[in-house]
Design a protein around this motif. Structure first.
Motif, PDB file in Angstrom:
ATOM      1  N   MET A 377      63.950  31.915 -30.976  1.00  0.00           N
ATOM      2  CA  MET A 377      63.495  31.276 -32.211  1.00  0.00           C
ATOM      3  C   MET A 377      62.548  30.118 -31.913  1.00  0.00           C
ATOM      4  O   MET A 377      61.521  29.950 -32.580  1.00  0.00           O
ATOM      5  CB  MET A 377      64.699  30.770 -33.005  1.00  0.00           C
ATOM      6  CG  MET A 377      65.542  31.851 -33.650  1.00  0.00           C
ATOM      7  SD  MET A 377      67.030  31.164 -34.429  1.00  0.00           S
ATOM      8  CE  MET A 377      66.299  30.010 -35.597  1.00  0.00           C
ATOM      9  N   GLN A 378      62.910  29.330 -30.896  1.00  0.00           N
ATOM     10  CA  GLN A 378      62.055  28.197 -30.539  1.00  0.00           C
ATOM     11  C   GLN A 378      60.694  28.680 -30.035  1.00  0.00           C
ATOM     12  O   GLN A 378      59.647  28.127 -30.391  1.00  0.00           O
ATOM     13  CB  GLN A 378      62.730  27.339 -29.451  1.00  0.00           C
ATOM     14  CG  GLN A 378      64.173  26.962 -29.729  1.00  0.00           C
ATOM     15  CD  GLN A 378      64.364  26.286 -31.073  1.00  0.00           C
ATOM     16  OE1 GLN A 378      63.637  25.370 -31.425  1.00  0.00           O
ATOM     17  NE2 GLN A 378      65.340  26.745 -31.846  1.00  0.00           N
ATOM     18  N   ALA A 381      58.569  29.891 -32.896  1.00  0.00           N
ATOM     19  CA  ALA A 381      58.023  28.768 -33.666  1.00  0.00           C
ATOM     20  C   ALA A 381      56.799  28.191 -32.965  1.00  0.00           C
ATOM     21  O   ALA A 381      55.785  27.862 -33.611  1.00  0.00           O
ATOM     22  CB  ALA A 381      59.093  27.691 -33.849  1.00  0.00           C
ATOM     23  N   ILE A 402      62.435  30.359 -39.389  1.00  0.00           N
ATOM     24  CA  ILE A 402      61.685  29.837 -38.249  1.00  0.00           C
ATOM     25  C   ILE A 402      60.449  29.107 -38.757  1.00  0.00           C
ATOM     26  O   ILE A 402      59.723  29.628 -39.625  1.00  0.00           O
ATOM     27  CB  ILE A 402      61.260  30.975 -37.298  1.00  0.00           C
ATOM     28  CG1 ILE A 402      62.497  31.692 -36.744  1.00  0.00           C
ATOM     29  CG2 ILE A 402      60.400  30.452 -36.146  1.00  0.00           C
ATOM     30  CD1 ILE A 402      62.191  32.917 -35.917  1.00  0.00           C
TER      31      ILE A 402
END
Length: 820
Positions: A377-378, A381, A402
């Motif tokens: 997810m990071q 993003a 996100i």
């Protein structure tokens, strides 16, 4: 008094003169001494050069045992103990070992592991997590949270260190794929400028979008991760690009349905994709990354951390301005399922055997995810913030939210047309046939030959350096310096690559000893480790070069219409690519009519090997059944959700446990526990009590009985609380004071008095219970009896202000009675 952890301050002494907390260890050391148990079960704690994280101290006994045995050379010990237990323990740690053996709280663990002195242990995988006897059984229920917290901290600490070790397997696959990495994905750049791509993952939300995609596929560049290909094709959707990046063999097993795709589908794989997929794909394909492991290339990169990242990057490079996502949930569904229905992992049930991260979905609900998907997810993003104008849109409201990726319902998506999509795909396929051209293979052969020569030369220099170190003289250091300068100057590209690939070998060069304590012999030894690492790594790379070289020779032979097919078939089987015979027969139509009996037999053998390879299944037991996910860690998961007040998470686990009802009888207990905790958090205590009351007695564990008592008290069912609390007494006498308290509430004063006295007969130094007994007698007007109890309590704890206050009040009351 806490029902969960009663009478924490009470110590017991066993027959071996060992002192421990009764509420923490109960009778674990009654029949066998703690020291003998530790000697049997904790021998690994005496290993050298290790980092041990031990959960719990066994009332201090385990920590003292290690101190008495002596700390192993180069090892460090971190005991993590609950702060309430630390408050009542006294463990003396000599200043000489205070930096090697620590006793800390769970909240201090993350900061401690971040200290630089622990890096070497993590890098070298010289680490072990262990549980004390008390933590393992968790009679002290807060140990459940301690275990959960510490496991999460350790998982995070190891996550990035593990990435360094994963690179080795990636590079090994690069070598094996060198002859099969046909065309760079850079050739797909700007092929669909201004169009809309849809990236289809294998998450649960895929089921919601299949019909819509099928209806609009002519307006979409359809990009599918390999594990989802079967479901997508079954929905009548043409897969334009199928993508894979995973180097692990499991990738072949879960992705093999891609071989049922038509010749109009294009494979895009990482340079390190599993070779059984890459080398057996019969149609046009492209690779991301670099063909040569040691040489960067102007190509579409393989973007960490998931195949979705690489698919999005490819869509941007192809010029797509709108990129839709479906099945890219990066979290589990409301039922705890990790993948779409019809997939391998979608059929083995909800994943409840881990403690995950909780994230918010686009529809505002909570969902659980793994650390790996949380990291993805990071990275998504970050990727979304650098798309040069392209828009990322998720079609699933149930997906993890996100930054930089919007949620838009399918019916609100505006799709530009792609009138010539099929002709564009056909052009790509025509320009890029499956087999690598002969001249490209000859170039690879030459590059591999040069690499082998260079690796052999570096290995030879390292071997000479090792010999110099073994016969160290005053001039040896100068000789070693000259060798180091030579290999770094002449082979700079390869030396950087050697250190990257051989990270696990070079990490042995790190040491757990302090630099200021090094002797000349230590320095020489470390230089020896360094050159051994170079030589070992070079030898491994030479082996990989030879494997790659042999595969190049096989691919060159495939271009020869008169090749010995029997020999060729043996190479394909050895390289785990038996299905290549299909490619070869298609490229040599004239040979098909001229096969000798021996060659026909070879083809039959290849067909059998292909069937056997494709018949392999994922996660099956010896009877061929799919392995059911474990519930072993589910109790810990439920306790964590309860203590963190996550009612929504508890209800999700409760629903997910439906799947296990006919597979694991523990599901009955755990489901009732979930629902009772859910109602308790929502302050519906009567309903929580009713849930547990209806649970069959054989499924009630100590936790359920304690919860029954607590919910009965909170819903003012005193007699029920007394009934169920009496069941706990067979497990521990430490519940007697609470039973006395409940009997008092029920008006059974004589029974309460007898229960208090029964308990104090067993634990005569429990000041808190004396106070409660004295208060009860005072409330009943038995002033002299209460005064006697508080005088005895004052002898046990003369500085206790509550005792002194009660004594003063009772003495005043007695005086008034006397004067009256």
């Amino acid at each position: 008094m806490s029902l969960a952890n009663p009478v924490l301050q009470h110590f017991s002494i066993n027959a071996f003169d060992e002192v421990y907390l009764s509420a923490v260890n109960r009778n674990q050391f009654e029949h066998q001494s703690a020291a003998s148990i530790f000697t049997e079960q904790y021998q690994p704690l005496l290993k050298k050069d290790m980092l041990f994280v031990i959960l719990g101290t066994d009332s201090g006994l385990l920590a003292n045992y290690i101190l008495e045995q002596g700390l192993a050379e180069g090892s460090r010990y971190i005991f993590v103990e609950h702060p309430q237990i630390l408050d009542v323990l006294s463990i003396d740690i000599d200043a000489s070992v205070a930096d090697k053996l620590l006793i800390i709280t769970p909240e201090q663990l993350a900061e401690q592991l971040a200290q630089i002195e622990y890096d070497v242990y993590l890098a070298k995988k010289q680490f072990q997590l262990m549980q004390s006897q008390a933590c393992s059984t968790a009679y002290f229920s807060d140990y459940q949270d301690l275990k959960t917290h510490c496991q999460q901290v350790i998982e995070h600490a190891f996550f990035w260190h593990a990435q360094n070790h994963k690179q080795k397997s990636f590079i090994e696959k690069q070598f094996l794929n060198m002859a099969d990495n046909g065309f760079p994905a850079a050739r797909l750049r700007q092929r669909f400028v201004g169009k809309t791509a849809i990236v289809i993952g294998g998450g649960p939300s895929l089921d919601e979008s299949l019909d819509w995609i099928a209806e609009h596929q002519h307006q979409l560049v359809v990009m599918v991760v390999s594990r989802a290909a079967k479901q997508v094709q079954a929905a009548g959707i043409h897969i334009d690009f199928v993508l894979t990046v995973d180097p692990q063999p499991i990738s072949f097993l879960i992705s093999k349905p891609i071989f049922d795709l038509p010749a109009t589908s294009i494979l895009v794989h990482a340079d390190h994709g599993v070779e059984s997929l890459v080398g057996q794909w019969p149609y046009s394909h492209f690779y991301t990354g670099s063909q040569l492991p040691w040489q960067p290339q102007d190509n579409v990169p393989t973007v960490a951390t998931t195949v979705t990242n690489s698919a999005i990057r490819l869509a941007v490079e192809m010029g797509c301005q709108q990129i839709l996502l479906t099945g890219v949930d990066l979290c589990h569904s409301a039922m705890g399922v990790s993948h779409a229905s019809g997939s391998v992992h979608g059929t083995i049930g909800p994943k409840l055997d881990f403690i995950g991260e909780w994230v918010t979905t686009y529809e505002g609900k909570l969902a659980e995810t793994t650390l790996q998907l949380f990291e993805a997810m990071q990275s998504l993003a970050e990727q979304a913030a650098n798309l040069n104008g392209a828009q990322l849109i998720n079609l699933a409201a149930s997906a993890a939210k996100i930054d930089g990726i919007r949620y838009v319902p399918k019916e609100d998506i505006v799709l530009p047309g792609i009138d010539d999509k099929q002709s564009r795909l056909a052009e790509i396929i025509t320009e890029h046939p499956n087999l690598l051209a002969k001249d490209a293979l000859l170039a690879l052969k030459q590059q591999l030959t040069q690499a082998q020569q260079d690796f052999a030369a570096i290995s030879k220099h390292a071997k000479r350096a090792i010999a110099i170190g073994d016969q160290f003289t005053p001039t040896s250091q100068q000789q070693l310096n000259e060798i180091e300068k030579l290999i770094n100057d002449k082979y700079s590209l390869f030396m950087a690559f050697i250190k990257f690939y051989g990270y696990s070998h070079f990490s042995q060069f790190l040491t757990t000893s302090q630099q200021d304590s090094w002797q000349e012999s230590d320095i020489v030894a470390r230089q020896g480790i360094y050159y051994h690492a170079i030589k070992t790594t070079c030898d491994e790379l030479l082996h990989l070069c030879q494997q790659s070289y042999d595969k190049v020779l096989t691919r060159l032979a495939e271009h020869n219409p008169k090749v010995d097919l029997v020999w060729l078939s043996q190479q394909w089987i050895q390289q785990q690519q038996p299905r290549r015979y299909v490619l070869w027969l298609a490229s040599q139509p004239s040979r098909q009519q001229q096969l000798t009996p021996a060659e026909q037999q070879a083809i039959a053998m290849l067909e059998a090997a292909t069937k056997a390879q494709f018949a392999q299944q994922v996660q099956r037991d010896h009877q061929g059944k799919l392995i059911v996910r474990s519930l072993n860690q589910t109790p810990q998961k439920i306790h964590h959700l309860y203590t963190s007040g996550n009612a929504e998470g508890l209800y999700l686990v409760y629903r997910a446990l439906d799947w296990y009802q006919d597979k694991d009888e523990r599901a009955f207990t755990l489901q009732a526990r979930c629902l009772a905790y859910y109602h308790e958090i929502n302050q519906d205590y009567a309903q929580a009590f009713e849930v547990l009351r209806q649970l069959a007695p054989q499924y009630r564990e100590e936790i359920e009985i304690k919860q029954l008592v607590m919910m009965a008290l909170k819903s003012h069912q005193i007699l029920a609380a007394e009934e169920y609390l009496s069941q706990l007494l067979s497990l521990s006498h430490l519940y007697l004071p609470l039973l006395a308290h409940i009997q008092k509430l029920a008006g059974k004063h004589q029974q309460a008095l007898n229960t208090y006295l029964d308990y104090l007969d067993k634990y005569p130094e429990d000041v808190i219970t004396y106070i409660k007994l004295g208060q009860m007698l005072a409330e009943l007007g038995q002033v002299q009896g209460a005064l006697d109890v508080f005088l005895h309590a004052a002898n046990l704890d003369p500085d206790n202000p509550l005792i002194q206050k009660c004594l003063a009040q009772l003495q005043q009351a007695q005086s008034q009675l006397s004067n009256g």
